[in-house]
Write a protein that holds these residues in place. Structure first.
Motif, short mmCIF file in Angstrom:
data_model
loop_
_atom_site.label_atom_id
_atom_site.label_comp_id
_atom_site.label_asym_id
_atom_site.label_seq_id
_atom_site.Cartn_x
_atom_site.Cartn_y
_atom_site.Cartn_z
N VAL A 170 0.93 -1.25 -0.05
CA VAL A 170 -0.02 -0.11 -0.07
C VAL A 170 1.11 1.13 0.05
O VAL A 170 1.70 1.45 1.06
N ARG A 171 0.80 2.24 -0.93
CA ARG A 171 1.39 3.04 -1.04
C ARG A 171 0.92 4.59 -0.57
O ARG A 171 1.40 5.47 0.17
N SER A 172 -0.23 4.59 -0.77
CA SER A 172 -1.21 5.51 0.04
C SER A 172 -2.74 5.03 -0.11
O SER A 172 -2.92 4.07 -0.57
N GLY A 173 -3.32 5.65 1.03
CA GLY A 173 -4.92 5.31 1.31
C GLY A 173 -4.74 3.88 2.16
O GLY A 173 -3.84 3.62 2.92
N ALA A 174 -5.99 3.12 2.08
CA ALA A 174 -5.99 1.97 2.90
C ALA A 174 -7.11 1.14 2.08
O ALA A 174 -7.74 1.49 1.25
N PHE A 175 -7.19 -0.30 2.41
CA PHE A 175 -7.85 -1.46 1.97
C PHE A 175 -8.35 -2.04 3.15
O PHE A 175 -7.88 -2.12 4.13
N LYS A 176 -9.47 -2.95 2.51
CA LYS A 176 -10.05 -3.72 3.23
C LYS A 176 -10.06 -5.21 2.72
O LYS A 176 -10.41 -4.98 1.43
N ARG A 177 -9.94 -6.25 3.40
CA ARG A 177 -10.09 -7.49 2.79
C ARG A 177 -11.36 -8.09 3.20
O ARG A 177 -11.86 -8.25 4.23
N VAL A 178 -12.33 -8.55 2.20
CA VAL A 178 -13.72 -8.98 2.21
C VAL A 178 -13.73 -10.55 1.75
O VAL A 178 -13.45 -10.58 0.73
N SER A 179 -14.12 -11.34 2.51
CA SER A 179 -14.42 -12.60 2.28
C SER A 179 -15.96 -13.08 2.22
O SER A 179 -16.59 -12.52 3.02
N PRO A 180 -16.30 -13.88 1.05
CA PRO A 180 -17.57 -14.11 1.05
C PRO A 180 -17.99 -15.15 1.85
O PRO A 180 -17.11 -16.26 2.46
N HIS A 181 -19.11 -15.10 2.57
CA HIS A 181 -19.65 -16.19 3.57
C HIS A 181 -20.70 -17.07 2.72
O HIS A 181 -21.16 -16.76 2.04
N PRO A 182 -20.53 -18.28 3.50
CA PRO A 182 -21.69 -19.22 2.64
C PRO A 182 -22.92 -18.73 2.53
O PRO A 182 -23.72 -19.06 1.82
N SER A 183 -23.40 -17.91 3.43
CA SER A 183 -24.83 -17.48 3.44
C SER A 183 -25.13 -16.26 2.57
O SER A 183 -25.98 -16.05 2.06
N GLY A 184 -23.79 -16.04 1.70
CA GLY A 184 -24.05 -14.85 0.70
C GLY A 184 -23.52 -13.62 1.01
O GLY A 184 -23.28 -12.68 0.49
N ALA A 185 -23.48 -13.39 2.48
CA ALA A 185 -23.08 -12.08 2.88
C ALA A 185 -21.43 -11.90 2.72
O ALA A 185 -20.55 -13.11 2.78
N LEU A 186 -20.96 -10.72 3.11
CA LEU A 186 -19.53 -10.40 2.88
C LEU A 186 -19.14 -10.11 4.12
O LEU A 186 -19.64 -9.19 5.03
N HIS A 187 -17.92 -10.65 4.70
CA HIS A 187 -17.33 -10.31 6.09
C HIS A 187 -15.98 -9.70 6.00
O HIS A 187 -15.36 -10.08 5.30
N VAL A 188 -16.01 -8.69 6.50
CA VAL A 188 -14.49 -8.05 6.52
C VAL A 188 -13.36 -8.58 7.33
O VAL A 188 -13.79 -8.91 8.54
#
Length: 238
Positions: free
Chosen positions: A58-76
């Protein structure tokens, strides 16, 4: 391919980079570095995308990693700040298992490995640090008690800011509170209540995206204190 805009700044721009203090690739051969600009809410990496022999810093800014859940929801599952590595995976993993999304207009430096599967030696300490940070995060995320996890998270962000030469008391949070709640395995309402308690007792103050940690000792004690289990209804009557 990653979503973003290529910028041929390369290592020639290391001297002006805000992440140079902690960047493990500072001073690398410019030909080995590709700078990619990633707009807010755009994905640098996508789940099921084939892995490449490269790593991102990461040079500038910020990121989040988001994983798919079996229910279809996304979890950070993680947040990445300036100077930190992205795109790591388990040995032998052929595809990325999550999305890496920019929390604000951001940029990364992509470094391609000289040989498939071999990390540049200069990056090995940073790779080790990233893995240790991941293990530590997994430990405090398993802690019982919403306030305890929140205290650990705020202290962790402070330490990571301090590594880049910024204050460990005045935090600038690129992520929103809903993402933080997802990361901490908390309902947004539970996070709001925990924040309110810390604000009312003077432990912290909130200023938009900024959080001032006024009583770090209180947060440290809270992060160490095991949650008191609730008594079962039958025991509570005695």
């Amino acid at each position: 391919m990653p979503i973003g805009h290529r910028d041929d700044t390369g290592a020639s721009g290391c001297a002006e980079c805000a992440a140079r203090r902690t960047c493990p690739a500072s001073g690398e051969d410019a030909a080995a570095i590709e700078t990619i600009r990633v707009p807010r809410d755009a994905a640098l990496l996508r789940a099921d995308q084939l892995r490449e022999d490269r790593v991102y810093i990461v040079r500038s800014g910020a990121f989040k990693r988001v994983s798919p859940h079996p229910s279809g929801a996304l979890h950070v599952t993680a947040f990445h700040l300036a100077g930190e590595l992205l795109g790591l995976g388990a040995p032998g993993q052929l595809r990325h298992g999550s999305y890496t999304v920019a929390l604000e207009d951001s940029s990364v430096c992509a470094i391609t490995f000289d040989s498939p599967g071999a990390s540049p030696p200069r990056l090995l300490p940073a790779l080790n640090d990233a893995l240790q940070r991941e293990c530590k995060s997994n430990q405090f995320l398993r802690q019982p008690g919403c306030s305890r996890r929140l205290a650990s998270f705020l202290l962790d962000i402070g330490k990571r800011q301090a590594l880049r030469g910024y204050s460990d008391r005045m935090l600038r949070l690129a992520m929103n509170w809903r993402d933080i709640a997802s990361y901490l395995h908390m309902a947004p309402e539970s996070l709001s209540r925990s924040l309110l308690r810390l604000k009312l007792d003077g432990t912290l103050t909130l200023h938009g995206k900024h959080v001032q940690l006024r009583k770090q000792s209180v947060l440290r004690e809270l992060a160490r204190t095991p949650a008191v289990p609730a008594l079962p209804p039958t025991a509570a009557r005695h």
